[in-house]
Design an enzyme around this catalytic site. Sequence first.
Site, PDB file in Angstrom:
ATOM      1  N   GLU A  80     -52.844 -13.268  10.858  1.00 31.29           N
ATOM      2  CA  GLU A  80     -51.782 -12.431  11.422  1.00 31.29           C
ATOM      3  C   GLU A  80     -52.008 -12.257  12.929  1.00 31.29           C
ATOM      4  O   GLU A  80     -51.052 -12.185  13.700  1.00 31.29           O
ATOM      5  CB  GLU A  80     -51.704 -11.082  10.709  1.00 31.29           C
ATOM      6  CG  GLU A  80     -51.438 -11.166   9.194  1.00 31.29           C
ATOM      7  CD  GLU A  80     -50.198 -11.968   8.813  1.00 31.29           C
ATOM      8  OE1 GLU A  80     -49.256 -12.032   9.624  1.00 31.29           O
ATOM      9  OE2 GLU A  80     -50.184 -12.559   7.703  1.00 31.29           O
TER      10      GLU A  80
ATOM     11  N   HIS B 257     -50.323 -15.047  14.699  1.00 34.31           N
ATOM     12  CA  HIS B 257     -48.876 -14.801  14.868  1.00 34.31           C
ATOM     13  C   HIS B 257     -48.640 -13.838  16.031  1.00 34.31           C
ATOM     14  O   HIS B 257     -47.752 -14.046  16.859  1.00 34.31           O
ATOM     15  CB  HIS B 257     -48.296 -14.147  13.607  1.00 34.31           C
ATOM     16  CG  HIS B 257     -48.040 -15.089  12.472  1.00 34.31           C
ATOM     17  ND1 HIS B 257     -47.210 -16.170  12.574  1.00 34.31           N
ATOM     18  CD2 HIS B 257     -48.506 -15.089  11.193  1.00 34.31           C
ATOM     19  CE1 HIS B 257     -47.170 -16.805  11.404  1.00 34.31           C
ATOM     20  NE2 HIS B 257     -47.942 -16.171  10.555  1.00 34.31           N
TER      21      HIS B 257
HETATM   22 ZN    ZN Z   1     -48.170 -16.595   8.547  1.00 35.23          ZN
END
Ligand code: ZN
Length: 500
Positions: A265, A268
């Site tokens: 994450e 991202h």
């Molecule tokens: Zn992902």
Amino acid sequence: MHSHNPNLNALIETQKEIKLLGSIASVLGWDQETYMPEEALLWRSEQLAWLSGQMHRRETAPEIKDLLDKLEDYSPADDREKALLKVARREFRRAEVFPEDYVIEKARHHSLAQNGWIQAREKEDFEAFRPFLEKNMEFARRDAEYLGYEEHPYDALLDLYEPDMKASQIKELFDPLGEYLAGLVKRIGEKPPVRDDFLSRSCPVDKQEELGKEVLKAIGYDFGKGRLDATAHPFTSELGPADIRVTTRYDEFDFCSNLFSVIHEGGHALYEMGIDSTLSETLLGTGTSLGIHESQSRFWENLLGRSRAFCEGFLPLYQNYFPQAFGDIDGESFYRGINRVKPSFIRVEADEVTYSLHVILRFNLELALLEGSLAVKDLPEAWNEESRKLLGILPESVSQGVLQDVHWSHGLIGYFSTYALGNLYGAQFMARMKKDIPQLDDLLRQRNCEPPLKWLREKIHRHGSVYSSAELCRKICGEDLDYRYFIDYLEKKYLEIYGV
Ligand code: ZN
């Protein structure tokens, strides 16, 4: 972003309002999945439904159509203007095809279905989720009809997440990839397993949370512009240009679950945090496609986070937090342990070899659901059949199988394939990065993640959506997406670990 053309500037102004509304919906969505009390659900779904109606109204405003018409013959001054017009036209068209009532009804249902999924998963009861999913599939089919397509309804949906790509192209990549991966899994299965028992030793959750934060900081995540919370399914949410939040999940006896969720994450979030701030009030101020987004998360999680050099660099940190669990483990054993290949049920916890097989499984099922050759009521059985065929294992419960992912409850059909595309783009980018930063491994051994982050920001992040996936790939690598980079990467890595 500013243009010398007054019509283009007016168009940019309209985008700010759409972005504001979208980010308000993100705040509500984030809250729903983190801290919202259970009984707040109905009002929350009303809020989200109302907002989606307001957004739709603005996205389809006659003013935007008028400006786009006026800009019909305008020659863009640079790549940014060109992309802005392209994305504005695409988004206008995507919104215009839907009636407002339909948009509101769909948003309300998705919010309720999300809760329906959580309840059904807890009770291990697919039947409780079935009516929600049936309605979502109905919405997906109607979406495809509204949006239009030439070859397959899947194309219309895929285009929302991975613009300009078609199901037939995905099949061309997935068929040989699936065959190769299944073969590799088999070859590895014939070798003695690597040792990984230490990864299920007790690691207290409060310490895992502290470690997660420290690792996020080490890879460049800025806590002045984000935060970390716990949810059933880890995700990243952009609540504003300087508010990119991540979530993870904890299991005292599964060290990797939190660690690699956080790094994933975080990848991202770094993408969104790295976008040029002059783009943030426009539709270009976000990642260009989900495939590229996933290339960034999986880049950090796997290509860097599961590399030998990263393990050697970060193991001392893990040992500081959990001396009992890892005090007797050296870098090489740790590296082999976290890269153990074994078919398993949960996609987000799958190793790098079997992961894409989980994606191919969902891709096959979604095609069949959309074509109507598979009914939702038969989905658990079809899931198990695909699982047996691709991964060689049968889930023992629906939470290990058909109910494991959040996407279908949100109505995200056509989305999964972008996860495997991310692996392919990532491996190709890594081949290029290694040429540009030959000392990469030495840097990682010193826990210095700044040079790779700088490279990703320069080549990918700062551009936001100015370049499409295909354009980015050509700009960075000088060629189109080629799945063989991923295969080469896996071959080298697992030859070394397993001798296959
Ligand atoms: Zn992902």
